[in-house]
Each structure stands twice: as structure tokens, then as C-alpha cells.
Design a protein around this motif. Sequence first.
Motif, PDB file in Angstrom:
ATOM      1  N   PRO A   1      11.338  74.924 -64.092  1.00 55.25           N
ATOM      2  CA  PRO A   1      11.590  76.128 -63.294  1.00 55.25           C
ATOM      3  C   PRO A   1      11.976  75.738 -61.870  1.00 55.25           C
ATOM      4  N   VAL A   2      12.993  76.405 -61.335  1.00 56.06           N
ATOM      5  CA  VAL A   2      13.422  76.119 -59.969  1.00 56.06           C
ATOM      6  C   VAL A   2      13.307  77.346 -59.065  1.00 56.06           C
ATOM      7  N   ASN A   3      13.243  78.535 -59.666  1.00 61.40           N
ATOM      8  CA  ASN A   3      13.122  79.744 -58.855  1.00 61.40           C
ATOM      9  C   ASN A   3      12.510  80.871 -59.692  1.00 61.40           C
ATOM     10  N   ILE A   4      11.754  81.727 -59.019  1.00 61.40           N
ATOM     11  CA  ILE A   4      11.145  82.881 -59.681  1.00 61.40           C
ATOM     12  C   ILE A   4      11.456  84.140 -58.887  1.00 61.40           C
ATOM     13  N   GLU A   5      12.039  85.124 -59.552  1.00 63.80           N
ATOM     14  CA  GLU A   5      12.233  86.444 -58.966  1.00 63.80           C
ATOM     15  C   GLU A   5      11.276  87.412 -59.659  1.00 63.80           C
ATOM     16  N   MET A   6      10.698  88.332 -58.885  1.00 63.56           N
ATOM     17  CA  MET A   6       9.753  89.298 -59.435  1.00 63.56           C
ATOM     18  C   MET A   6      10.322  90.704 -59.342  1.00 63.56           C
ATOM     19  N   VAL A   7      10.296  91.409 -60.476  1.00 62.72           N
ATOM     20  CA  VAL A   7      10.830  92.766 -60.551  1.00 62.72           C
ATOM     21  C   VAL A   7       9.736  93.693 -61.068  1.00 62.72           C
ATOM     22  N   ALA A   8       9.591  94.849 -60.422  1.00 62.70           N
ATOM     23  CA  ALA A   8       8.576  95.804 -60.868  1.00 62.70           C
ATOM     24  C   ALA A   8       8.852  96.234 -62.309  1.00 62.70           C
TER      25      ALA A   8
ATOM     26  N   LEU B   1       5.700  79.116 -58.362  1.00 60.27           N
ATOM     27  CA  LEU B   1       5.034  80.408 -58.229  1.00 60.27           C
ATOM     28  C   LEU B   1       4.290  80.506 -56.907  1.00 60.27           C
ATOM     29  N   ASP B   2       3.564  79.471 -56.538  1.00 63.46           N
ATOM     30  CA  ASP B   2       2.817  79.490 -55.281  1.00 63.46           C
ATOM     31  C   ASP B   2       3.746  79.591 -54.076  1.00 63.46           C
ATOM     32  N   ALA B   3       4.898  78.925 -54.150  1.00 60.09           N
ATOM     33  CA  ALA B   3       5.865  79.010 -53.049  1.00 60.09           C
ATOM     34  C   ALA B   3       6.355  80.453 -52.888  1.00 60.09           C
ATOM     35  N   LYS B   4       6.553  81.139 -54.000  1.00 66.32           N
ATOM     36  CA  LYS B   4       6.970  82.536 -53.963  1.00 66.32           C
ATOM     37  C   LYS B   4       5.896  83.407 -53.337  1.00 66.32           C
ATOM     38  N   LEU B   5       4.651  83.197 -53.727  1.00 59.67           N
ATOM     39  CA  LEU B   5       3.545  84.004 -53.208  1.00 59.67           C
ATOM     40  C   LEU B   5       3.272  83.702 -51.739  1.00 59.67           C
ATOM     41  N   ASP B   6       3.401  82.432 -51.351  1.00 54.66           N
ATOM     42  CA  ASP B   6       3.161  82.050 -49.955  1.00 54.66           C
ATOM     43  C   ASP B   6       4.182  82.682 -49.018  1.00 54.66           C
TER      44      ASP B   6
ATOM     45  N   TYR C   1       1.360  70.990 -62.364  1.00 54.12           N
ATOM     46  CA  TYR C   1       1.468  71.847 -61.173  1.00 54.12           C
ATOM     47  C   TYR C   1       2.589  71.330 -60.286  1.00 54.12           C
ATOM     48  N   ALA C   2       2.537  70.052 -59.931  1.00 54.98           N
ATOM     49  CA  ALA C   2       3.559  69.470 -59.072  1.00 54.98           C
ATOM     50  C   ALA C   2       4.906  69.477 -59.774  1.00 54.98           C
ATOM     51  N   ASN C   3       5.912  69.977 -59.080  1.00 52.84           N
ATOM     52  CA  ASN C   3       7.270  70.006 -59.620  1.00 52.84           C
ATOM     53  C   ASN C   3       7.362  70.860 -60.878  1.00 52.84           C
ATOM     54  N   GLY C   4       6.471  71.853 -60.991  1.00 54.25           N
ATOM     55  CA  GLY C   4       6.422  72.686 -62.182  1.00 54.25           C
ATOM     56  C   GLY C   4       6.347  74.165 -61.857  1.00 54.25           C
ATOM     57  N   PHE C   5       6.054  74.968 -62.877  1.00 54.70           N
ATOM     58  CA  PHE C   5       6.016  76.423 -62.729  1.00 54.70           C
ATOM     59  C   PHE C   5       5.009  76.852 -61.668  1.00 54.70           C
ATOM     60  N   GLY C   6       3.808  76.269 -61.698  1.00 50.40           N
ATOM     61  CA  GLY C   6       2.760  76.665 -60.764  1.00 50.40           C
ATOM     62  C   GLY C   6       3.141  76.473 -59.315  1.00 50.40           C
TER      63      GLY C   6
END
Length: 290
Positions: free
Chosen positions: A218-225, A172-177, A164-169
Motif C-alpha cells: 500500500p502506498v496511499n489510503i483515501e477515506m470516503v464516508a 494508515l497512521d500517516a493518514k490519521l496523523d 508495520y514498517a513500509n506496510g499498511f499500518g
Amino acid sequence: RKPYHSVSKGTYAIMATKKEKDKKARRYSDAKAVAQKQKSNFELNTLVLPKGVSLFQFKEEKTYKLDVIPFETKEGNPMADEGIMHYERTYYIHQGIGPENKKFVCLSKTFGKPCPICNHVGKLQKQGAEYETIGAYKPKKRQLFAFRDRDNLAAGIQVYEGPYANGFGEVLDAKLDAAEEDDPYKNFFHIEDGMLLKVNCKKDSFKTKDGTGSFIKPVNIEMVARSKPLDEDLLEQVPCLDELPKEVLFKELEKLFLEGESGETEEPEEKDEDSSDTEDSDEDSDSSED
């Protein structure tokens, strides 16, 4: 001249029959299964993967296009009630256990059962041991996701296992927050109106005893419909992530742990809360992909 010894037809028949029996009894290993096991020792020690399901890994610096496939939760999922569609399974491991320094699922933090290693940590804490002494034994937080890689659809649904730490999870949480209340991001894992995740990965380094190592994270996540809903059949194919963490019996785990330690642990009557409510996010040992 050596004497001639005749062999009867009956003897030849017996020999032929034995060869046929040996041929029928001969069993071969599964080369593909061996190749999959070689990819990650997590498959051997901490997870029980269903037949035909492989592990997903971030292997190169690029942007991955991923669908997160939800699964129906079982009792015991720490982040979601039983019987709902959820997107991840949080669990905990102990690493560097035994003479082979293997990884095993923490019985306390994952299953709510007594854990010999957590007991050992609790004893060391009560004795006033320094963090350097007990840090390596503390349970590390990991996560499981079910991914469908748009660039590798032939692989089907794959299971991603990582820190979780320094990983995908954490990304992802940073994006959702950061999302607004009415943003569609919170539905990213829904079959009907979910999002395609574009996961940007970069190479990073970590310290080792011999210097430094590197891994892809992973360093960044973009979400596309998504242009259309996912196929409902995926819900029949996705493994239940709650069933994947491998539970080892207390006595067996204790034996393995003591093979590399000089102390002893005792099975308590109740769960030791003091030794199981802490979680270490050591980047040096917990952020590399195994």
C-alpha cells in the motif's frame, strides 16, 4: 491342475465386514484448508485462524476498497484497553528460526513472557556484538486487521497480516496523523459512521541473497464516508484479533531456536527488558508479503 479350494459364505461375510469397517474408518484431508495454508506460512507458524477465516493479501497493483471491521479487545492488547471496539492487533515475530528458517511469535514483546530468542539477543548486546550479528534475531513489528473486501464480498471477513514498517499500518497512521482534530477519519473503523478505505497499491522491490525480489505494498489510503452503516451482524462474525497470535512454550521455542544455533539460552526469573524493548524495521526482510 491346481486343486480347488472352496470358500465358505462365512469367510465372505467376514471379508465384506472388514471392507466396510475400513471404509468407515477412512479419513480424508481438507483440500480447501490445504490450499489456504499454502498461501502463507504465517498461518502455520504465527497465527491460529478460526475455521472458515482466510488471509487477505494485497496481490496486484490496483485500488482496493476495504471496510475495516472492529473487534472487542481482550486483556493484553498493547494499543487498546480491554473490552472496547478496536481495529488492529500489534504483535511481534522472530524470523529465520531453526534449520527451516521459520517465523515464530516473540513471547516477550507479544505476551510479556520470557523469550529465549530475546534472551540470546540480550546476551549478544552485553557482549558488544555488532548490529549485523544481532539484527536478524530482533523482534519485528507486525499487525493484524479484519478486512471486508468490497470486490470480494463472498470471501467474508478476512484477516490481513503484514509488517508495520513500509506496510499498511504505517500508511494508515500517516493518514490519521495528518488529519485535523474534527476530521471524521478517526472513526474510519466504526460500524455506524465509519469510512470506506480506498487503498492504492504498487509493486516494490527488496534485496535478497540472490539479487532482488518484488512485492505489492500500500502506498496511499483515501477515506470516503460510507453511504450507509455496516450490518451489526459483522460484529458477531469478526474474529477477535487478540486471540490469533500463536504462543509457543518457552522450552519448545528454545529447542527450535537451538537446532539452528550452537549457543544455549536460559529461562530467566524476570523479563529481560534490555533485549525486548527494541524493534527492527528492516525493509529487506520485513516488508515482503509472505
